[in-house]
Scaffold this motif. Structure first.
Motif, PDB file in Angstrom:
ATOM      1  N   ASP D  33     -39.425  41.750  32.838  1.00 56.48           N
ATOM      2  CA  ASP D  33     -39.091  40.778  31.797  1.00 56.48           C
ATOM      3  C   ASP D  33     -39.563  39.378  32.200  1.00 56.48           C
ATOM      4  O   ASP D  33     -39.860  38.535  31.349  1.00 56.48           O
ATOM      5  N   ASP D  38     -37.978  36.634  29.511  1.00 52.38           N
ATOM      6  CA  ASP D  38     -37.206  35.603  30.187  1.00 52.38           C
ATOM      7  C   ASP D  38     -36.439  36.126  31.399  1.00 52.38           C
ATOM      8  O   ASP D  38     -35.453  35.523  31.819  1.00 52.38           O
ATOM      9  N   ALA D  39     -36.894  37.197  31.954  1.00 52.92           N
ATOM     10  CA  ALA D  39     -36.461  37.641  33.281  1.00 52.92           C
ATOM     11  C   ALA D  39     -35.010  38.116  33.363  1.00 52.92           C
ATOM     12  O   ALA D  39     -34.460  38.229  34.446  1.00 52.92           O
ATOM     13  N   ASP D  40     -34.409  38.418  32.207  1.00 57.07           N
ATOM     14  CA  ASP D  40     -32.989  38.796  32.285  1.00 57.07           C
ATOM     15  C   ASP D  40     -32.701  40.210  31.794  1.00 57.07           C
ATOM     16  O   ASP D  40     -31.536  40.603  31.693  1.00 57.07           O
ATOM     17  N   HIS D  41     -33.725  40.956  31.482  1.00 60.54           N
ATOM     18  CA  HIS D  41     -33.457  42.250  30.847  1.00 60.54           C
ATOM     19  C   HIS D  41     -32.643  43.180  31.755  1.00 60.54           C
ATOM     20  O   HIS D  41     -31.752  43.895  31.287  1.00 60.54           O
ATOM     21  N   ARG D 183     -39.443  38.331  22.382  1.00 56.95           N
ATOM     22  CA  ARG D 183     -39.949  37.115  22.999  1.00 56.95           C
ATOM     23  C   ARG D 183     -41.448  37.129  23.270  1.00 56.95           C
ATOM     24  O   ARG D 183     -42.129  36.130  23.157  1.00 56.95           O
TER      25      ARG D 183
HETATM   26 MG    MG Z   1     -34.965  39.009  28.349  1.00 55.98          MG
END
Ligand code: MG
Ligand code: ADP
Ligand code: ADP
Ligand code: MG
Ligand code: MG
Ligand code: MG
Lengths: 330, 214, 330, 214
Positions: D33, D38-41, D183
């Motif tokens: 992600d 945004d690196a939060d998946h 995104r």
């Molecule tokens: Mg995400």
């Protein structure tokens, strides 16, 4: 160092021009663009004038308008405006009732305002209020070394409101001088800043360091400390400020100011800690201010300001103000 | 002992000399200011003396007397520089102008008085005492040495040689001082070991007086 | 990455708590601290509710108050609030006249607000206004991909003012939808940001690079470019935004928004360039807004927003507003 | 061919298995992600399934039917996660709950229907089509393969094996896609070459179904 500028030489002029364009409602340039003044000068009112180096925006130009400053002079980055700028501002803003110069306590500012006052004293009644709200360190001794930092906003707001209410020059001078010992601030920097002109950072901080007791000119503070969490840092600032004026006591205004590169979310988090500290120490926080009001270019950091005010002064704080950076009641 | 008579033309070239020196020393002065101040002292001194030299160079030599030269220099220095150095040197130059009042040329005694007036102006405006780690630590001993040398009957060149020596020693001594005036007064012990930039630039100015009248 | 936080887990809650403490005059927590709402709900008025991830402060909590939002829901950093938060806000803020949900166009936000609306639809009349003010890139095709960024502030201000004046739910929905094609924004980032939770920066920029077309979640933009001076950058943003809605034409509001780490002085400098560009292109800039309103944590960067408004909409813009971040007329 | 009957207890352990798998895969999913989102998946999926597994584990097995299990999972997933994955999986789980309505245990056909309902729920909520570089690219072909396998008379284990194979291929295929939803739809060509994180986590979920019924 990436910044939104074109050249170091033109950055102040371009920024101030943008400010004036954005806030034509409140402000216009003074003669020869030497200063910014409020659009509508009020005849018979004592004029409140301030100024200082650029790089502290929105201070002071953002406080020009109804209920606060009548004029503000901007120097080069971190450099006092010249006596000629200040004298011209006095000329244009004073309608006969006299004027109060609000000066942050730095040798450069004090001397330039002093010379301006000498130059203008023939035609104008002038009083000067020196703001030195920075905490007292062991080294500064007699307190002469206390610098004017974020607390200046409070002095300008209260004097501006009082002048709008018709206070005389002498009364305003009295109010300003009496405020000084009841406003105290302390700042911390997480990054140094470089003045684009010199491209030289006055201090550089490693990833695990912070600078305690900084002013707003990128100058070093009184100690370098290991970086810590928000609670530890903000409690230290709060405690130092509190201890420095605990003798004043009473009802207080608590102000957390961002130094330019710290976002609102972090300022609110810091306010939470400062507020809790003050309440735990038995203070009644009657008013608050949180935001980016007195900056040091794009420095990451903040300051905590505590001001003990009288009921009368709180009512001056609440008085209508219509400036670019502070606005309420109108 | 020879007697120099200093007129408007001479003063113009003195100012030109100082301006050139400041342009040369600018970076070093900024560097010194970067350590204990805000890194702009070289810029301020260069701007100020460049503006002063330019303004006096444009004066009509036949019409302008020394007082006008000093006052013109003071005014243009001030308009160019808002830093601490601005009012300090502007006041110094105005005091020099007051000493020169009414004289179309300045003799050696006048020049010694003018030199002392510069130092006095700085001290009056900044309210600093010797030992507070400012330019006063160079200017005050330099002015005292200059006067003492004159009292001992030395030539102007000898006076300024004494002044330079004392100024240099004074500037050097600021390294061991904790500052009580100016930006660095907040630093406490951290200012120790570093020369005050204003004292360093004072030595540059004094050296120009020395070189000029050598 | 030095920030004023204690732990990644608690930072949002602590920051929001600080916000509420600082602005008790305007706001209180809703039930179970699930959202922030205005202190005095106005019976009979359509409720305007917004929300989104944290990390955009002062958006949206800073816009809760008279003349703007009735409630705002805050999620984790850059993460939509949950339907349960939103449904609770609807429950508390809607006094019977219905409510408008103002949603930034991100799949997460859209879906969570949609579920909340489904959950609450039995007891409440609900309309949703989706804001997608970001510029259209070739890749987004039908415009569905346009994200909601800084322009959201304008939508919330106008809807808030209109609701305060007594506009009905249907009229507000109509106003909100009609605004969309007339507001356009574009952002640039000089630094990436790292979400403290993940400690992972979504993009990292070298000293000579910038990221063009960024949103407000630290996500990459549409291209990486060499860093340039302010005029070049801001003219490019202005031109892109202008070209994207030049068809709208008329009188405009120009808004320069800071992304969190860019100080006011630089924003004003950028505003100067943007203003000049628009005026040179024949636009009449009737209103301006310059400041840090919709952030991406502490990102250094800014966005330019252009909005073509009707006279009626300018009057809504001018209407009194009393919130933490926008305040005038009262 | 053996017939499995899936009850509340079974479902509880299925959710526990998914939660464990997400905790293991969290970092990899965040990393994916981070490249195009945004690196939060990973955080979202871990939080969501941890909350779901915990909530269903607390249900009284004798009183709770499969519908309640799915609805409880949906609600707790949703309250824990506000990201895109929240409403997508919550909707999926609610649809599964609807399919299970009235049944105290689920037979193999029911499980295939439930699996299809999960996929359908995600697609209805997110309005994404195959080829738009989302989790639908794993879920839709997996559900189709699962049904097709069932139609061919395969066992549940065989059905989920087919589903997993199709899901993996679908996730792999997202690497060659430009995103039209989520995104990463802003990235255009820059998303090429990278697997969609939601498709990757879908494979993790599907693999848990497969492993569970193996
Ligand atoms: Mg995400
Ligand atoms: N009150 C004072 N009296 C005499 N000299 C002073 C005083 N304050 C500052 N200075 C001198 O000014 C120098 C700094 O000048 P400069 O860098 O131009 O101004 P600023 O500190 O405003 O940036 C100091 O090094 C010191 O010598
Ligand atoms: N409209 C949609 N339909 C289906 N899946 C979607 C949609 N939008 C996003 N997704 C999926 O969600 C994933 C991202 O989830 P997550 O990171 O938890 O949410 P967020 O993007 O809000 O941070 C994407 O990789 C994609 O697979
Ligand atoms: Mg300076
Ligand atoms: Mg300096
Ligand atoms: Mg997210």
């Amino acid at each position: 160092m990436k910044k939104f500028i074109n050249t170091a030489e033109t950055m102040v002029a371009e920024s101030v021009e943008g400010f004036v364009r954005a806030h034509e409602e409140f402000v216009v340039f003074g003669v020869d663009r030497k200063f910014i003044r409020r659009r509508h000068i009020v005849p018979g009112k004592v004029a409140i004038i301030s100024g200082g180096g650029a790089g502290h925006e929105p201070m002071h130009i953002g406080f020009v308008g109804h209920g606060m400053l009548d004029a503000a002079c901007v120097g080069h980055i971190f450099t006092s405006p010249t006596p000629s700028q200040i004298a011209s501002a006095i000329e244009e803003a004073d309608t006969g009732a006299g004027c109060v110069l609000v000066v942050k306590n730095y040798d450069g500012d004090v001397m330039n305002f002093e010379m301006a006052a000498e130059m203008a004293s023939g035609r104008h009644k002038i009083e000067t209020v020196i703001v030195g709200d920075d905490i007292e360190t062991a080294r500064t001794g007699d307190g002469r070394g206390r610098r004017g930092i974020a607390g200046t906003v409070i002095v300008e707001k209260l004097l501006g409101a009082a002048a709008e209410r018709g206070m005389t020059l002498a009364e305003l001078k009295g109010l300003g001088d009496s405020l000084a010992p009841r406003i105290r601030s302390m700042g911390v920097a997480l990054t140094g800043v470089a003045v684009p002109h010199t491209q030289r950072s006055t201090f550089a901080l490693g990833p695990g360091e912070m600078e305690m007791g900084v002013g707003i000119h990128g100058e070093p503070g009184h100690s370098r400390e290991p970086f810590s969490n928000a609670d530890t840092i903000v409690r230290h600032l709060s405690e130092t400020v509190y201890d420095d004026i605990a003798r004043a006591a009473g009802k207080a205004l608590l102000f957390v100011n961002g130094l330019g590169g710290t976002p609102p979310a972090e300022l609110y988090l810091a306010y939470n800690t400062a507020h809790q500290f003050m309440v735990n120490h038995g203070l009644r926080i009657e008013r608050s201010l949180v935001g980016t009001y007195a900056t040091s270019l794009d420095m990451q950091g903040l300051s905590v300001t505590l001001a003990f005010l009288t009921d009368e002064e709180f009512s001056l704080w609440d008085s209508p103000v219509a400036t670019a950076a502070l606005r309420w009641g109108c | 002992m020879t007697m120099t008579m200093t007129g408007t033309e001479e003063l113009k070239s003195l100012f030109a000399r100082i301006a050139e020196a400041m342009a040369r020393e600018k970076d070093r002065l900024c560097e010194l200011d970067g350590v204990i101040g805000d890194a702009d002292h070289g810029i301020a001194m260069e701007l100020g003396f460049a503006a002063a030299a330019k303004a006096v160079s444009e004066l009509d030599t036949t019409a302008a007397d020394p007082t006008l030269v000093f006052n013109t220099a003071a005014k243009s220095f001030l308009n160019a520089v808002g830093a601490s150095s601005g009012p300090l040197y502007a006041t110094a130059l105005m005091r020099a102008g007051a000493v020169a009042k009414g004289k179309s040329t300045l003799n050696d005694d006048d020049m010694v008085e003018i030199f002392a007036a510069l130092a006095k102006g700085i001290q009056d405006r900044g309210k600093a005492e010797v030992g507070e780690k400012t330019m006063v630590d160079a200017w005050a001993p330099a002015a005292a040495a200059c006067r003492a040398a004159r009292d001992q009957g030395l030539s102007l060149a000898g006076c300024f040689a004494a002044a330079l020596k004392a100024g240099e020693a004074g500037a050097e001594a600021t390294k061991d001082m904790v500052a009580a005036k100016g930006r660095s007064s907040r630093l406490g012990d951290r200012a120790l070991g570093h020369m005050d930039p204003g004292a360093a630039s004072a030595v540059v100015v004094i050296a120009c007086f020395h070189d000029h009248f050598m």
